[in-house]
Motif scaffolding. Structure first.
Motif, PDB file in Angstrom:
ATOM      1  N   GLN A  66       4.707  18.918  -8.557  1.00 31.99           N
ATOM      2  CA  GLN A  66       4.967  18.093  -7.259  1.00 31.99           C
ATOM      3  C   GLN A  66       5.225  18.045  -5.884  1.00 31.99           C
ATOM      4  O   GLN A  66       5.064  17.640  -5.009  1.00 31.99           O
ATOM      5  CB  GLN A  66       6.196  17.493  -8.435  1.00 31.99           C
ATOM      6  CG  GLN A  66       5.845  16.693  -9.272  1.00 31.99           C
ATOM      7  CD  GLN A  66       4.441  15.020  -9.299  1.00 31.99           C
ATOM      8  OE1 GLN A  66       3.565  15.548  -9.310  1.00 31.99           O
ATOM      9  NE2 GLN A  66       5.328  14.400  -8.987  1.00 31.99           N
ATOM     10  N   VAL A  67       6.009  19.628  -5.861  1.00 31.24           N
ATOM     11  CA  VAL A  67       6.430  19.740  -4.309  1.00 31.24           C
ATOM     12  C   VAL A  67       5.349  19.954  -3.522  1.00 31.24           C
ATOM     13  O   VAL A  67       4.985  19.973  -2.260  1.00 31.24           O
ATOM     14  CB  VAL A  67       7.070  21.149  -4.604  1.00 31.24           C
ATOM     15  CG1 VAL A  67       7.790  22.030  -3.108  1.00 31.24           C
ATOM     16  CG2 VAL A  67       8.601  20.399  -4.753  1.00 31.24           C
ATOM     17  N   GLN A 124       0.675  18.473   0.361  1.00 31.07           N
ATOM     18  CA  GLN A 124      -0.097  18.018   1.100  1.00 31.07           C
ATOM     19  C   GLN A 124       0.055  16.664   1.354  1.00 31.07           C
ATOM     20  O   GLN A 124      -1.092  16.469   2.289  1.00 31.07           O
ATOM     21  CB  GLN A 124      -0.602  18.436  -0.303  1.00 31.07           C
ATOM     22  CG  GLN A 124      -1.466  19.585  -0.754  1.00 31.07           C
ATOM     23  CD  GLN A 124      -2.060  19.675  -1.704  1.00 31.07           C
ATOM     24  OE1 GLN A 124      -2.622  19.582  -2.682  1.00 31.07           O
ATOM     25  NE2 GLN A 124      -2.572  21.456  -2.053  1.00 31.07           N
ATOM     26  N   ARG A 125       0.758  16.198   0.865  1.00 30.28           N
ATOM     27  CA  ARG A 125       0.193  14.242   1.204  1.00 30.28           C
ATOM     28  C   ARG A 125       1.571  14.391   3.079  1.00 30.28           C
ATOM     29  O   ARG A 125       0.639  13.351   3.442  1.00 30.28           O
ATOM     30  CB  ARG A 125       0.921  13.468   0.289  1.00 30.28           C
ATOM     31  CG  ARG A 125       1.192  12.021   0.462  1.00 30.28           C
ATOM     32  CD  ARG A 125       1.844  11.285  -0.480  1.00 30.28           C
ATOM     33  NE  ARG A 125       3.322  11.134  -0.574  1.00 30.28           N
ATOM     34  CZ  ARG A 125       4.261  11.803  -0.556  1.00 30.28           C
ATOM     35  NH1 ARG A 125       3.921  11.548  -2.054  1.00 30.28           N
ATOM     36  NH2 ARG A 125       5.462  11.516  -0.642  1.00 30.28           N
ATOM     37  N   ARG A 126       1.716  15.315   3.010  1.00 31.25           N
ATOM     38  CA  ARG A 126       3.260  15.359   4.045  1.00 31.25           C
ATOM     39  C   ARG A 126       2.003  15.335   5.427  1.00 31.25           C
ATOM     40  O   ARG A 126       1.593  14.907   6.689  1.00 31.25           O
ATOM     41  CB  ARG A 126       3.673  15.998   4.595  1.00 31.25           C
ATOM     42  CG  ARG A 126       5.300  15.091   4.363  1.00 31.25           C
ATOM     43  CD  ARG A 126       6.064  16.094   4.582  1.00 31.25           C
ATOM     44  NE  ARG A 126       7.792  16.317   3.924  1.00 31.25           N
ATOM     45  CZ  ARG A 126       8.171  17.103   3.664  1.00 31.25           C
ATOM     46  NH1 ARG A 126       8.457  18.289   3.914  1.00 31.25           N
ATOM     47  NH2 ARG A 126       9.463  16.449   3.364  1.00 31.25           N
ATOM     48  N   ARG A 178       3.918   5.663  -5.458  1.00 29.14           N
ATOM     49  CA  ARG A 178       3.766   5.782  -7.052  1.00 29.14           C
ATOM     50  C   ARG A 178       2.590   6.744  -7.732  1.00 29.14           C
ATOM     51  O   ARG A 178       2.775   7.876  -8.493  1.00 29.14           O
ATOM     52  CB  ARG A 178       3.773   4.292  -7.725  1.00 29.14           C
ATOM     53  CG  ARG A 178       4.202   3.870  -8.524  1.00 29.14           C
ATOM     54  CD  ARG A 178       4.042   3.103  -8.872  1.00 29.14           C
ATOM     55  NE  ARG A 178       4.738   1.695  -7.705  1.00 29.14           N
ATOM     56  CZ  ARG A 178       3.981   0.404  -7.792  1.00 29.14           C
ATOM     57  NH1 ARG A 178       2.674   0.129  -7.570  1.00 29.14           N
ATOM     58  NH2 ARG A 178       4.297   0.222  -6.644  1.00 29.14           N
ATOM     59  N   GLU A 179       1.796   6.473  -6.815  1.00 30.82           N
ATOM     60  CA  GLU A 179       0.809   7.722  -7.453  1.00 30.82           C
ATOM     61  C   GLU A 179       0.619   8.846  -6.972  1.00 30.82           C
ATOM     62  O   GLU A 179       0.628   9.761  -7.778  1.00 30.82           O
ATOM     63  CB  GLU A 179      -0.694   6.835  -6.234  1.00 30.82           C
ATOM     64  CG  GLU A 179      -2.009   7.884  -7.036  1.00 30.82           C
ATOM     65  CD  GLU A 179      -2.480   7.623  -8.499  1.00 30.82           C
ATOM     66  OE1 GLU A 179      -2.455   8.617  -9.149  1.00 30.82           O
ATOM     67  OE2 GLU A 179      -2.833   6.809  -8.702  1.00 30.82           O
ATOM     68  N   ARG A 202       1.307  -1.311   0.341  1.00 36.00           N
ATOM     69  CA  ARG A 202      -0.574   0.286   0.567  1.00 36.00           C
ATOM     70  C   ARG A 202       0.546   1.661  -0.127  1.00 36.00           C
ATOM     71  O   ARG A 202       0.523   2.136  -0.752  1.00 36.00           O
ATOM     72  CB  ARG A 202      -1.033  -0.334   1.303  1.00 36.00           C
ATOM     73  CG  ARG A 202      -1.907  -0.931   1.302  1.00 36.00           C
ATOM     74  CD  ARG A 202      -2.943  -0.736   2.314  1.00 36.00           C
ATOM     75  NE  ARG A 202      -4.437  -2.212   1.499  1.00 36.00           N
ATOM     76  CZ  ARG A 202      -4.563  -2.375   2.958  1.00 36.00           C
ATOM     77  NH1 ARG A 202      -4.583  -1.936   4.435  1.00 36.00           N
ATOM     78  NH2 ARG A 202      -5.927  -3.084   2.946  1.00 36.00           N
ATOM     79  N   THR A 203       1.527   1.019   1.181  1.00 29.63           N
ATOM     80  CA  THR A 203       2.997   2.471   0.641  1.00 29.63           C
ATOM     81  C   THR A 203       3.051   2.714  -0.292  1.00 29.63           C
ATOM     82  O   THR A 203       3.801   3.660  -0.956  1.00 29.63           O
ATOM     83  CB  THR A 203       3.902   2.409   1.811  1.00 29.63           C
ATOM     84  OG1 THR A 203       4.106   1.300   2.139  1.00 29.63           O
ATOM     85  CG2 THR A 203       3.257   3.335   3.261  1.00 29.63           C
ATOM     86  N   ALA A 204       3.735   1.829  -1.239  1.00 29.10           N
ATOM     87  CA  ALA A 204       4.173   1.521  -2.552  1.00 29.10           C
ATOM     88  C   ALA A 204       3.360   2.210  -3.867  1.00 29.10           C
ATOM     89  O   ALA A 204       4.130   2.749  -4.486  1.00 29.10           O
ATOM     90  CB  ALA A 204       5.148   0.547  -2.731  1.00 29.10           C
TER      91      ALA A 204
END
Length: 158
Positions: free
Chosen positions: A149-150, A155-157, A89-90, A83-85
């Motif tokens: 991308q940055v 946002q993912r953090r 990737r996403e 799931r983390t991989a």
């Protein structure tokens, strides 16, 4: 298991509606035993599911017994790693709008280079290298892509 089975004089039907054999029931019971050994099932739940497996008549009934169990030998750590991989990737994948912009820029750059090469071959004097100007929107697009991308990474953090 969702593939279709056909035979002479037989209409197409889902494999889940076919009757299960004793070997199929035994295979499901073995999978349940593995889940019990891994600690995924309690002893009471194991007994109930094994009884249901041996009472099952079709593949559909057998599949519902093990639907919530992972494949044998798959640990929680492996599932978490997958799931983390997949999430990593996403997150690296570009948004569709950026892919469209890069495709447009690449096709325009290719057309400019082909036209420049044809003009350069057909004339005997110096031709100004106008395709170099395609680097300006390419650099701007690269900067926007890096920025997107940055932002997505930040946002993912949170």
């Amino acid at each position: 298991m969702a593939k279709e089975v056909t035979g002479p004089g037989r209409r197409s039907e889902q494999i889940e509606t076919l009757r299960a054999a004793d070997s199929d029931r035994q295979q499901i019971a073995d999978q349940l035993k593995g889940a019990l050994d891994e600690g995924r099932l309690s002893l009471h739940e194991y007994d109930d599911r094994v009884a249901a497996a041996y009472a099952a008549r079709t593949y559909a009934e057998l599949l519902t017994i093990v639907r919530d169990l992972p494949r044998p030998g798959v640990s929680a750590a492996e599932i978490h790693a997958r799931r983390t991989a997949e999430a990593r990737r996403e997150s690296r994948r570009l948004p569709v709008a950026m892919l469209v912009l890069w495709t447009i820029w690449a096709s325009l750059a290719a057309v400019n280079l082909v036209v420049y090469a044809l003009v350069r071959k057909t004339v005997n004097y110096y031709v100004y290298p106008w395709p170099a100007w395609m680097l300006v929107p390419g650099a701007a697009l690269a900067a926007v892509t890096i920025g997107v991308q940055v932002i997505r990474h930040q946002q993912r953090r949170y």
